[in-house]
Scaffold this motif. Sequence first.
Motif, PDB file in Angstrom:
ATOM      1  N   LYS A  58       0.836  -1.218   0.000  1.00 58.47           N
ATOM      2  CA  LYS A  58       0.000   0.000   0.000  1.00 58.47           C
ATOM      3  C   LYS A  58       0.863   1.258   0.000  1.00 58.47           C
ATOM      4  CE  LYS A  58      -3.642  -2.107   2.821  1.00 58.47           C
ATOM      5  NZ  LYS A  58      -4.009  -2.148   4.249  1.00 58.47           N
ATOM      6  N   ARG A  59       2.167   1.081  -0.223  1.00 53.97           N
ATOM      7  CA  ARG A  59       3.113   2.196  -0.272  1.00 53.97           C
ATOM      8  C   ARG A  59       3.166   2.994   1.025  1.00 53.97           C
ATOM      9  NH1 ARG A  59       5.504   1.467  -4.707  1.00 53.97           N
ATOM     10  NH2 ARG A  59       4.293   0.534  -6.373  1.00 53.97           N
ATOM     11  N   ILE A  60       2.983   2.306   2.141  1.00 54.81           N
ATOM     12  CA  ILE A  60       3.151   2.963   3.435  1.00 54.81           C
ATOM     13  C   ILE A  60       4.574   2.672   3.881  1.00 54.81           C
ATOM     14  CG2 ILE A  60       2.418   2.957   5.841  1.00 54.81           C
ATOM     15  CD1 ILE A  60      -0.385   2.046   4.709  1.00 54.81           C
ATOM     16  N   SER A  61       5.329   3.733   4.202  1.00 59.36           N
ATOM     17  CA  SER A  61       6.754   3.509   4.427  1.00 59.36           C
ATOM     18  C   SER A  61       7.150   3.496   5.897  1.00 59.36           C
ATOM     19  CB  SER A  61       7.578   4.557   3.686  1.00 59.36           C
ATOM     20  OG  SER A  61       7.329   5.822   4.263  1.00 59.36           O
ATOM     21  N   ARG A  62       6.319   4.095   6.752  1.00 63.15           N
ATOM     22  CA  ARG A  62       6.649   4.065   8.178  1.00 63.15           C
ATOM     23  C   ARG A  62       5.445   3.619   8.985  1.00 63.15           C
ATOM     24  NH1 ARG A  62      11.635   5.962   8.949  1.00 63.15           N
ATOM     25  NH2 ARG A  62      11.384   5.615  11.170  1.00 63.15           N
ATOM     26  N   VAL A  63       5.714   2.998  10.154  1.00 66.79           N
ATOM     27  CA  VAL A  63       4.616   2.494  10.967  1.00 66.79           C
ATOM     28  C   VAL A  63       5.007   2.528  12.441  1.00 66.79           C
ATOM     29  CG1 VAL A  63       5.378   0.085  10.833  1.00 66.79           C
ATOM     30  CG2 VAL A  63       2.949   0.586  11.180  1.00 66.79           C
ATOM     31  N   SER A  64       4.034   2.742  13.310  1.00 66.70           N
ATOM     32  CA  SER A  64       4.304   2.759  14.748  1.00 66.70           C
ATOM     33  C   SER A  64       3.844   1.452  15.390  1.00 66.70           C
ATOM     34  CB  SER A  64       3.580   3.922  15.410  1.00 66.70           C
ATOM     35  OG  SER A  64       2.211   3.629  15.521  1.00 66.70           O
ATOM     36  N   CYS A  65       4.363   1.193  16.570  1.00 64.31           N
ATOM     37  CA  CYS A  65       3.962  -0.004  17.320  1.00 64.31           C
ATOM     38  C   CYS A  65       2.465  -0.016  17.596  1.00 64.31           C
ATOM     39  CB  CYS A  65       4.681  -0.051  18.658  1.00 64.31           C
ATOM     40  SG  CYS A  65       6.379  -0.512  18.498  1.00 64.31           S
ATOM     41  N   SER A  66       1.929   1.147  17.896  1.00 65.20           N
ATOM     42  CA  SER A  66       0.503   1.206  18.226  1.00 65.20           C
ATOM     43  C   SER A  66      -0.329   0.795  17.026  1.00 65.20           C
ATOM     44  CB  SER A  66       0.113   2.608  18.664  1.00 65.20           C
ATOM     45  OG  SER A  66       1.241   3.385  18.949  1.00 65.20           O
ATOM     46  N   ALA A  67       0.083   1.252  15.826  1.00 65.94           N
ATOM     47  CA  ALA A  67      -0.669   0.901  14.622  1.00 65.94           C
ATOM     48  C   ALA A  67      -0.622  -0.604  14.378  1.00 65.94           C
ATOM     49  CB  ALA A  67      -0.098   1.651  13.418  1.00 65.94           C
ATOM     50  N   ILE A  68       0.564  -1.180  14.506  1.00 65.32           N
ATOM     51  CA  ILE A  68       0.703  -2.632  14.315  1.00 65.32           C
ATOM     52  C   ILE A  68      -0.157  -3.370  15.335  1.00 65.32           C
ATOM     53  CG2 ILE A  68       2.294  -4.581  14.382  1.00 65.32           C
ATOM     54  CD1 ILE A  68       4.528  -2.702  13.527  1.00 65.32           C
ATOM     55  N   GLY A  69      -0.013  -2.941  16.599  1.00 65.81           N
ATOM     56  CA  GLY A  69      -0.756  -3.590  17.670  1.00 65.81           C
ATOM     57  C   GLY A  69      -2.257  -3.515  17.442  1.00 65.81           C
ATOM     58  N   GLN A  70      -2.713  -2.363  17.050  1.00 60.52           N
ATOM     59  CA  GLN A  70      -4.133  -2.156  16.757  1.00 60.52           C
ATOM     60  C   GLN A  70      -4.648  -3.196  15.770  1.00 60.52           C
ATOM     61  OE1 GLN A  70      -5.769   1.434  17.404  1.00 60.52           O
ATOM     62  NE2 GLN A  70      -7.442  -0.066  17.523  1.00 60.52           N
ATOM     63  N   ASP A  71      -3.917  -3.354  14.673  1.00 64.38           N
ATOM     64  CA  ASP A  71      -4.390  -4.229  13.593  1.00 64.38           C
ATOM     65  C   ASP A  71      -4.199  -5.715  13.893  1.00 64.38           C
ATOM     66  OD1 ASP A  71      -5.280  -2.112  12.134  1.00 64.38           O
ATOM     67  OD2 ASP A  71      -3.429  -1.876  11.000  1.00 64.38           O
ATOM     68  N   LEU A  72      -3.229  -6.043  14.745  1.00 67.98           N
ATOM     69  CA  LEU A  72      -2.986  -7.458  15.006  1.00 67.98           C
ATOM     70  C   LEU A  72      -3.503  -7.900  16.377  1.00 67.98           C
ATOM     71  CD1 LEU A  72       0.620  -7.931  13.544  1.00 67.98           C
ATOM     72  CD2 LEU A  72      -1.565  -8.424  12.461  1.00 67.98           C
ATOM     73  N   GLY A  73      -4.102  -6.944  17.103  1.00 63.04           N
ATOM     74  CA  GLY A  73      -4.674  -7.314  18.390  1.00 63.04           C
ATOM     75  C   GLY A  73      -3.633  -7.551  19.473  1.00 63.04           C
ATOM     76  N   LEU A  74      -2.593  -6.729  19.481  1.00 67.19           N
ATOM     77  CA  LEU A  74      -1.554  -6.848  20.510  1.00 67.19           C
ATOM     78  C   LEU A  74      -1.327  -5.477  21.128  1.00 67.19           C
ATOM     79  CD1 LEU A  74       0.914  -8.839  18.237  1.00 67.19           C
ATOM     80  CD2 LEU A  74      -0.360  -9.798  20.158  1.00 67.19           C
ATOM     81  N   VAL A  75      -0.821  -5.452  22.355  1.00 67.71           N
ATOM     82  CA  VAL A  75      -0.537  -4.155  22.966  1.00 67.71           C
ATOM     83  C   VAL A  75       0.783  -3.630  22.417  1.00 67.71           C
ATOM     84  CG1 VAL A  75      -1.905  -4.492  25.042  1.00 67.71           C
ATOM     85  CG2 VAL A  75       0.467  -5.282  24.986  1.00 67.71           C
TER      86      VAL A  75
END
Lengths: 250, 250
Positions: A58-75
Amino acid sequence: MTAVTVCKTIPPYTRYMVIDMDLSNPLPLSRPEARSIPQPSLQRLPQYHHYLVELEAKRISRVSCSAIGQDLGLVPVQVRKDLQYTGIIGKPKTGYSVSELIQAIETFLGWNNINEAFLVGAGNLGTALLGHERFSKFGLRIVAAFDTDPAKVGQWVHEKAVLSLDKLADLAPRMSIHLGIITTPAEVAQAVADEMVKGGIQAIWNFAPVKLKVPEHIIVHNEDLYNSLASLSWKLARRFRVPIQVKEAV
Amino acid sequence: MTAVTVCKTIPPYTRYMVIDMDLSNPLPLSRPEARSIPQPSLQRLPQYHHYLVELEAKRISRVSCSAIGQDLGLVPVQVRKDLQYTGIIGKPKTGYSVSELIQAIETFLGWNNINEAFLVGAGNLGTALLGHERFSKFGLRIVAAFDTDPAKVGQWVHEKAVLSLDKLADLAPRMSIHLGIITTPAEVAQAVADEMVKGGIQAIWNFAPVKLKVPEHIIVHNEDLYNSLASLSWKLARRFRVPIQVKEAV
DNA sequence: TAGATTGTTAATCGATTAACAATC
DNA sequence: TAGATTGTTAATCGATTAACAATC
């Protein structure tokens, strides 16, 4: 503890970094093999990898832990800890570089150096695995299949030859294959494992529901569907039992 | 703590048993659903079950924790703890009754009340699962398969009909099917899950490498081969990296 | 009785989470 | 600068293991 006197004003973990750099190891990335990692974290890494590859598409180049956690169901803090094992370092406020993260995970998991594998048992499950193109993205290439059934030997399954099992122990060292996959019925799995060990196979991915007996230095991973089915059916059964249980309590 | 005054001479856990019996629950076996169990223990139960069935075939009627632990590579006390969750009680010196243990595990895991299931995705993996007779021993019966491929719909695979996917949401409630198995490619797995939820499916066994988005009350179990491959290839890769690492250290 | 094995409690070990300083 | 996010430490939580009494 002794380092405290050296530099009292710097908090403990900054001190740690300084020491680390003193040893001329500025990039932890350069020695991921030196670290150990908890089993649960290890098993979450492919999830991150899968997710990050999607982000990159999706051409997204940076990501935060919160965003990853949100989508994968992890803190978030758990994501951060997990990612730290790969040796990657993020930037406060902006997060992690997606491409660097993908790279780091692949390096850490050894997905860059392709593992070539032999598969034994060209039945339904074996055929399914042989046709699984996606494995190559995860560093696994199944190069040949083996079976004892004369009807199958000599055939081709998903562009891979099915050879006679008694050729395995000879071929494995000549082709320097270190990984074996067992998709046979339970009854013959042990015999197959013995052949693999004879051929110098180092690691076995076992789909047969048996506990294999192999020399201690051989890595064995059991892919036991029954274990998994167990917890699923327990949870489902419990759900349907609940009304009864409530009745008893009354 | 308050019970100490009641009966000072009886050690704590004996006291516990007395209290338990006071509540007219002499057989913990009668309410296994009331207990909770750690995930790792839950996943070891099928191993014990498999092992015990083998023992029974050999006409061995009693077994001790140490014997089980020996053969399965676990310490005796862990075996004992795990078995206690099923509510079974053993006899000091003689161990446990094999047949009672098997019965207790099956009851605990809900393998007595057969789960009928729908499978979606009649590809290689789906075919492998459809042909897996042994599942029935573990309380699972796949009663029909679904697919969207017109070439597959109408066919029979391992004596099970392959139906069109759009029939699923209608058929599931009419046949009171509560369990769905997804063996489709990742891209369509979410759409399949949505159909299952529409049909009132309660639990999903998902073999596609995607994190499914479903309502909270739906039980989802992911059978992600990549997670498993991850740790296997990490261990294998690490093994081959070791010499290099040593070199670097010098 | 003595020895083996169970059942229980408490200690240990390891993973997760909470709290917070550092950094951009 | 203020706010967001990382990296670290310490606390918490949960599973495993050690120690031991009870029982056959």
